[in-house]
Scaffold this motif. Structure first.
Motif, PDB file in Angstrom:
ATOM      1  N   UNK B  65       0.792  -1.237   0.000  1.00 60.77           N
ATOM      2  CA  UNK B  65       0.000   0.000   0.000  1.00 60.77           C
ATOM      3  C   UNK B  65       0.821   1.282   0.000  1.00 60.77           C
ATOM      4  N   UNK B  66       1.606   1.539   1.063  1.00 63.93           N
ATOM      5  CA  UNK B  66       2.346   2.803   1.085  1.00 63.93           C
ATOM      6  C   UNK B  66       3.826   2.562   1.333  1.00 63.93           C
ATOM      7  N   UNK B  67       4.615   3.431   0.746  1.00 61.45           N
ATOM      8  CA  UNK B  67       6.059   3.407   0.968  1.00 61.45           C
ATOM      9  C   UNK B  67       6.498   4.836   1.260  1.00 61.45           C
ATOM     10  N   UNK B  68       7.045   5.011   2.431  1.00 62.97           N
ATOM     11  CA  UNK B  68       7.493   6.322   2.879  1.00 62.97           C
ATOM     12  C   UNK B  68       8.920   6.158   3.354  1.00 62.97           C
ATOM     13  N   UNK B  69       9.790   7.047   2.950  1.00 69.60           N
ATOM     14  CA  UNK B  69      11.190   6.874   3.332  1.00 69.60           C
ATOM     15  C   UNK B  69      11.876   8.225   3.392  1.00 69.60           C
ATOM     16  N   UNK B  70      12.610   8.450   4.488  1.00 65.93           N
ATOM     17  CA  UNK B  70      13.415   9.661   4.631  1.00 65.93           C
ATOM     18  C   UNK B  70      14.855   9.256   4.906  1.00 65.93           C
ATOM     19  N   UNK B  71      15.753   9.776   4.109  1.00 65.60           N
ATOM     20  CA  UNK B  71      17.191   9.520   4.308  1.00 65.60           C
ATOM     21  C   UNK B  71      17.874  10.854   4.569  1.00 65.60           C
ATOM     22  N   UNK B  72      18.560  10.936   5.683  1.00 68.78           N
ATOM     23  CA  UNK B  72      19.287  12.157   6.024  1.00 68.78           C
ATOM     24  C   UNK B  72      20.724  11.793   6.380  1.00 68.78           C
ATOM     25  N   UNK B  73      21.683  12.519   5.829  1.00 68.49           N
ATOM     26  CA  UNK B  73      23.085  12.225   6.133  1.00 68.49           C
ATOM     27  C   UNK B  73      23.910  13.494   6.060  1.00 68.49           C
ATOM     28  N   UNK B  74      25.011  13.474   6.811  1.00 70.14           N
ATOM     29  CA  UNK B  74      26.041  14.495   6.683  1.00 70.14           C
ATOM     30  C   UNK B  74      27.310  13.777   6.258  1.00 70.14           C
ATOM     31  N   UNK B  75      27.857  14.205   5.116  1.00 77.33           N
ATOM     32  CA  UNK B  75      28.984  13.485   4.532  1.00 77.33           C
ATOM     33  C   UNK B  75      30.156  14.445   4.338  1.00 77.33           C
ATOM     34  N   UNK B  76      31.321  14.053   4.875  1.00 77.86           N
ATOM     35  CA  UNK B  76      32.510  14.869   4.684  1.00 77.86           C
ATOM     36  C   UNK B  76      33.239  14.368   3.440  1.00 77.86           C
ATOM     37  N   UNK B  77      33.369  15.230   2.436  1.00 80.78           N
ATOM     38  CA  UNK B  77      33.995  14.838   1.163  1.00 80.78           C
ATOM     39  C   UNK B  77      35.402  15.423   1.095  1.00 80.78           C
ATOM     40  N   UNK B  78      36.374  14.552   0.904  1.00 82.03           N
ATOM     41  CA  UNK B  78      37.769  14.984   0.731  1.00 82.03           C
ATOM     42  C   UNK B  78      38.357  14.146  -0.394  1.00 82.03           C
ATOM     43  N   UNK B  79      37.990  14.495  -1.584  1.00 79.11           N
ATOM     44  CA  UNK B  79      38.403  13.691  -2.737  1.00 79.11           C
ATOM     45  C   UNK B  79      39.508  14.423  -3.477  1.00 79.11           C
ATOM     46  N   UNK B  80      40.710  13.860  -3.497  1.00 79.73           N
ATOM     47  CA  UNK B  80      41.773  14.479  -4.290  1.00 79.73           C
ATOM     48  C   UNK B  80      41.385  14.398  -5.761  1.00 79.73           C
ATOM     49  N   UNK B  81      41.509  15.492  -6.482  1.00 78.43           N
ATOM     50  CA  UNK B  81      41.071  15.527  -7.875  1.00 78.43           C
ATOM     51  C   UNK B  81      42.286  15.762  -8.773  1.00 78.43           C
ATOM     52  N   UNK B  82      42.507  14.816  -9.668  1.00 76.37           N
ATOM     53  CA  UNK B  82      43.633  14.941 -10.595  1.00 76.37           C
ATOM     54  C   UNK B  82      43.231  15.818 -11.772  1.00 76.37           C
ATOM     55  N   UNK B  83      44.212  16.434 -12.378  1.00 74.02           N
ATOM     56  CA  UNK B  83      43.971  17.135 -13.635  1.00 74.02           C
ATOM     57  C   UNK B  83      43.845  16.071 -14.721  1.00 74.02           C
ATOM     58  N   UNK B  84      42.677  16.010 -15.372  1.00 74.02           N
ATOM     59  CA  UNK B  84      42.445  14.970 -16.384  1.00 74.02           C
ATOM     60  C   UNK B  84      43.581  14.908 -17.402  1.00 74.02           C
ATOM     61  N   UNK B  85      44.081  16.083 -17.783  1.00 72.65           N
ATOM     62  CA  UNK B  85      45.086  16.133 -18.853  1.00 72.65           C
ATOM     63  C   UNK B  85      46.361  15.385 -18.495  1.00 72.65           C
TER      64      UNK B  85
END
Lengths: 259, 259, 259, 259
Positions: B65-85
């Motif tokens: 019958x019913x589907x109810x869903x709440x997702x809450x998060x706090x995420x710390x992002x520290x992703x080293x990013x390379x220069x594609x070239x």
């Protein structure tokens, strides 16, 4: 039963190109290689990697000018074959996590194309009984026609045309099975009764905790099939994928029972 | 940087149906959840399985019958990013075996469609420099248009129309990359700068021994992206797949930087 | 049959520490969770990862001062049980590649310790018939003794002492099976007839293309066992591994049939 | 740099026996085989399977009376080598799920044996800086002694004796690293500077999202190492495991730089 396989490929290429080859029998309890010889031009180094789902193996090689390869094997096949009608489907929520991917749409097999047809045609059938009826329906309604399809032909196309070759038959069954929540994949195989002799493709469905071979063309019985590899559909199990243009000189497959 | 995510889904269904849900942030060294709450109707039992490539997780549930869903998060992002070239492509013959599948055609991304265009447009570029140009080309030539595509739209379709949404942009880049022998896959993600706020999709390419995020829409920078899951294309990373008909009552995604 | 599980853990820690928890029932066709509740201190964020071999799941969390956790589930077990004597062993050279690791020596199970004893005691028996005799021999000759072993006790030690607890019994069977070329692993499980009630451990052997549960203590029948996870031996399936010192306040396991 | 490998094995056996062989260079972006030849008695059929973690390959074969094998390869090694001191450890709760197993005790490497020594000796060091100090400490305090250990010798034994061969050195480092919450595994390798020439073993540690080679013997630099396979410890990467008794006639390993 003991099955003899001989595959011969001969190609030329104007520029050097990389090649992914998948033509050798996989090894498992159901099919044991008694002998196996893979011979090729001396100058090619082959990097061997496992096939998808760690079944069978593939070879990466770099080709200059000519590519010649002969594969010969004798394989003893002892595959216990269940009666499809006895096999129950899993509730999708209980599938092993590694099997889930085989419910999803893939290059050639879109389950959504069969969401209307399958319940309409097959009613309340389920599990192995449903798969058996799907396979029978395809065999009875399809015409084997090597001119009816090409590398772009999807299960949806084949279903409309009601004709095609082994991989098209398999794709339609895979699409139908997935639409009913039954995981399905393709297997590239050798079969001694395949006519004309060539690489062959069949479907595999996941029922009662294991994968089961189904051949909607009816040309190969699971008890006499030699599997090469598996994948989501034909895109994963090409016998040869080249990164560059290659011209075919010869390509033959000979599979036979050894008395 | 710290990112806040709140996703709210509310659906009804006339009959009970099975659901595969994939909306939670994956955990890895580049993105660490500081908090995470997933709440849903009390009566649903969730079977948690890993995402494709063992990245992130998915939930199977049975809905009445019913589907109810709440997702809450706090995420710390520290992703080293390379220069594609700076990133080199692998010789396809030396790719890790588990990466090979991401060269193959998939549901929405057919590399063969780009075999002519890519060398003609991008000439002798290779590796990360080629990917950067492909991504720029898509961003410059495509129009973001939520009415231009649907669940059947392939990369080939989007390339012709030169319009679509995030997943279409990603699909075109994936198809182009594969056509040049560079493994490519999709990632479903959250991005704080995505406008309008919604589930987002980006491409990932395999260069210099690792997967690198590329967003051809330009809406999300890899350094601020929160990955949910990965797959061959959008068919593998739907936020929700239902086996039965569900009617949407509410669906909202809020992603923001926490000062 | 329907089985009720209630596990309650309560610990304190002086410093914060990381915890790997593996106490929840795995999901598969043989055991379906009808309900499942995992409750814990509000402040802990759990990173869920798959168990070894993608069976079941584990949780990583960071604990400050106190750790309290209650797991309650109702699991329907319908596991078809084969007669061990009917099951054939694989030729080791034909084993699936993923199974090979379970032939190798592991932390607690050294097959080499049994290379003399096994053929001497069990003669020419093979396959499932051999496993059944090994299991019977252990049950008949061993004394269940919770003081006879600790976290350092290997299968070799237990074999000499001829006493131990469930994991020691399982370790001896695993070591013996591997010495005969039969892949074997441990499963951590819940069993309603385990006395006194606690986390339980059994062996699994790979015969005729599938894993089969064997409990050399005789306390749990495969048809009523709820699996949590699997691994090479007890080192892989601890219900709790902490990185830092934790003091136990309470630990209880209640497993029972629901009439 | 280009490295030449020649391995020659010659054994006899009174009865037929099964053999698992793992002597060929793995292929990856850091080490590319320019040529490779594996020759053996004509009558042996080899079933090729992937190595652990899908790195490299292994061969199962059935041997009658004699086993003769020559493996020759030329491998170009271009492995970027990070300064260990720059590499950060992961919080264990954020490790990729597939890496978790390399924290666990294994056949030869028990982390618990080092829980007291490591903080006492290395204080507050962490991550790559800690691993570098551990490796230095082993090299400075251990005596290379081919008579000091055998197939039963654990890292705990070697740590007490402060002597052993390459695998013992690696085992001690692996045990120490795991005790500090850093995933560690063994790699079987070829190294041109290994003296006397033989199969070699080194440790690998998981730092900053990737595996890094460390050789506590100091005999092989990561930039010139050719990896064969990886595993939890030496139990997983034997160059040869036989199921039955074999007598060695000849065993030689020659590894050298090609000018």
């Amino acid at each position: 039963m003991l099955i003899s396989i001989k595959t011969h490929l001969s190609y030329t290429t104007a520029t050097s190109c990389s090649l992914l080859l998948q033509i050798e029998a996989a090894q498992d309890i159901a099919q044991v290689c008694e002998s196996s010889h893979f011979t090729t031009n001396k100058d090619i180094y082959w990097n061997i990697i496992p096939g998808e789902e760690n079944i069978g193996l593939r070879r990466w090689g770099r080709i200059e000018q000519t590519f010649e390869c002969v594969y010969e094997a004798k394989v003893r096949v002892q595959r216990p074959v269940s009666d499809l009608a006895d096999l129950a489907a899993h509730d999708v929520t209980q599938l092993p996590s590694d099997v889930t991917k085989f419910l999803m749409p893939s290059r050639y097999c879109f389950p959504e194309a069969f969401l209307g047809f399958v319940p309409e045609q097959f009613g309340s059938l389920a599990g192995g009984a449903l798969i058996a009826q799907m396979s029978d329906w395809i065999r009875e309604n399809f015409t084997y026609d090597i001119c009816a399809s090409n590398a772009l032909t999807t299960a949806t196309d084949s279903f409309q045309a009601q004709r095609g070759v082994c991989r098209d038959y398999a794709h339609v069954l895979i699409g139908m099975a997935r639409s009913a929540g039954i995981p399905a994949r393709i297997a590239s195989v050798y079969g001694p009764a395949v006519n004309p002799q060539d690489f062959h493709a069949v479907a595999e469905v996941f029922l009662d905790g294991a994968w089961h071979i189904v051949d909607p063309t009816g040309m190969a019985h699971p008890s006499e099939i030699v599997r090469i590899g598996v994948g989501r559909d034909a895109a994963d199990v090409s016998f040869m994928t080249s990164y560059g243009w290659m011209e075919m000189k010869k390509q033959s497959v000979d599979v036979s029972f050894i008395a």
